[in-house]
Design an enzyme around this catalytic site. Structure first.
Site, mmCIF file in Angstrom:
data_model
loop_
_atom_site.group_PDB
_atom_site.id
_atom_site.type_symbol
_atom_site.label_atom_id
_atom_site.label_comp_id
_atom_site.label_asym_id
_atom_site.label_seq_id
_atom_site.Cartn_x
_atom_site.Cartn_y
_atom_site.Cartn_z
ATOM 1 N N SER A 23 39.147 21.393 29.744
ATOM 2 C CA SER A 23 38.658 20.067 29.392
ATOM 3 C C SER A 23 39.043 19.057 30.463
ATOM 4 O O SER A 23 40.089 19.191 31.119
ATOM 5 C CB SER A 23 39.241 19.621 28.048
ATOM 6 O OG SER A 23 38.825 18.306 27.727
ATOM 7 N N HIS A 59 46.276 10.525 26.687
ATOM 8 C CA HIS A 59 44.853 10.468 26.363
ATOM 9 C C HIS A 59 44.675 10.526 24.842
ATOM 10 O O HIS A 59 45.406 11.250 24.149
ATOM 11 C CB HIS A 59 44.126 11.639 27.025
ATOM 12 C CG HIS A 59 42.645 11.522 27.002
ATOM 13 N ND1 HIS A 59 41.897 11.825 25.880
ATOM 14 C CD2 HIS A 59 41.754 11.111 27.946
ATOM 15 C CE1 HIS A 59 40.623 11.626 26.148
ATOM 16 N NE2 HIS A 59 40.501 11.188 27.383
ATOM 17 N N LYS A 87 46.022 22.911 26.505
ATOM 18 C CA LYS A 87 45.014 23.429 27.434
ATOM 19 C C LYS A 87 45.574 23.446 28.860
ATOM 20 O O LYS A 87 45.325 24.387 29.624
ATOM 21 C CB LYS A 87 43.743 22.581 27.374
ATOM 22 C CG LYS A 87 42.893 22.792 26.122
ATOM 23 C CD LYS A 87 41.654 21.920 26.160
ATOM 24 C CE LYS A 87 40.804 22.076 24.902
ATOM 25 N NZ LYS A 87 40.191 23.422 24.803
#
Length: 219
Positions: free
Chosen positions: A111, A119, A131
């Site tokens: 991503s 974020h 991730k």
């Protein structure tokens, strides 16, 4: 060549499977429960049942696959361990099995903005953080890899052209799932896509370039 697709029942994963078969590449599609799937699969897709969180179940799932494409990801829910388990532990298990299985190339759909701890998406149980940890694990594994970081995923394809840049240089934008699938599959064939992090969005004001040129331009 035979492709193993993790996350095959997801929206992006299904498009990856379709694109692979459009190119006549044999596919092994990973499902947690074959009986419960309602997906209609193209001819030439071999369904295998295993759980990314169960390393032993993956031992026979890979079969004679030579390439892995991983589009799995935790779905929004109230389980705070979801992103850790699916996005990190599941990917880690698959990487470990890839090393044992002699996989030649590992393509991961990650991503945009995974390096940004604050974020808003990290409010979903630190999904971007996990991730990012999965990316690091692949990069240290010794496998040939391509990490693809798409912007916001759109179900409908659009007319915008692909913008592709190196890690941590794109911070906003969207892209269709179909374009992501096309890039994942094309990365399997292009040497200049190996061992790179590719951030991708689409933009109507960007000139069209061939994927081979886009891959080569990313350092």
């Amino acid at each position: 060549m035979k492709a193993f697709v993790a996350g095959a029942t997801g929206q992006t994963g299904r498009l990856i499977v379709q694109e692979l078969r459009r190119r006549n590449i044999p596919v092994r599609a990973l499902l947690r429960n074959i009986k419960k799937t309602k997906t209609t699969w193209p001819d030439g897709v071999e369904l295998v049942e295993a759980d990314l969180l169960n390393y032993k179940s993956l031992s026979t799932a890979l079969g004679d696959s030579t390439i892995i494409l991983c589009a799995s990801g935790a779905r929004p829910n109230f389980n705070p361990t979801g992103p850790y388990k699916v996005d990190y532990e599941g990917t880690k298990n698959l990487v470990d099995m890839a090393k044992v299985g002699g996989i030649k190339h590992f393509v991961l759909v990650s991503s945009l903005c995974v390096s940004q701890l604050f974020h808003p998406l990290n409010l979903f149980w630190l999904v971007l953080l996990w991730k990012k940890q999965a990316e690091k694990y692949i990069q240290k594994s010794g496998l040939n890899y391509t990490i693809i970081r798409p912007g916001g995923l759109k179900d409908k394809d659009n007319t915008g052209n692909i913008v592709m840049q190196s890690a941590d240089t794109l911070f906003e934008g969207t892209i269709s799932r179909q374009k992501v699938a096309d890039i994942c599959v094309e990365a399997m064939f292009d040497e200049s896509a190996k061992n790179k992090v590719l951030e991708i969005v689409s933009n109507c004001n960007t000139p069209r370039k061939e994927l081979s040129e886009l891959f080569a331009n990313v350092i």
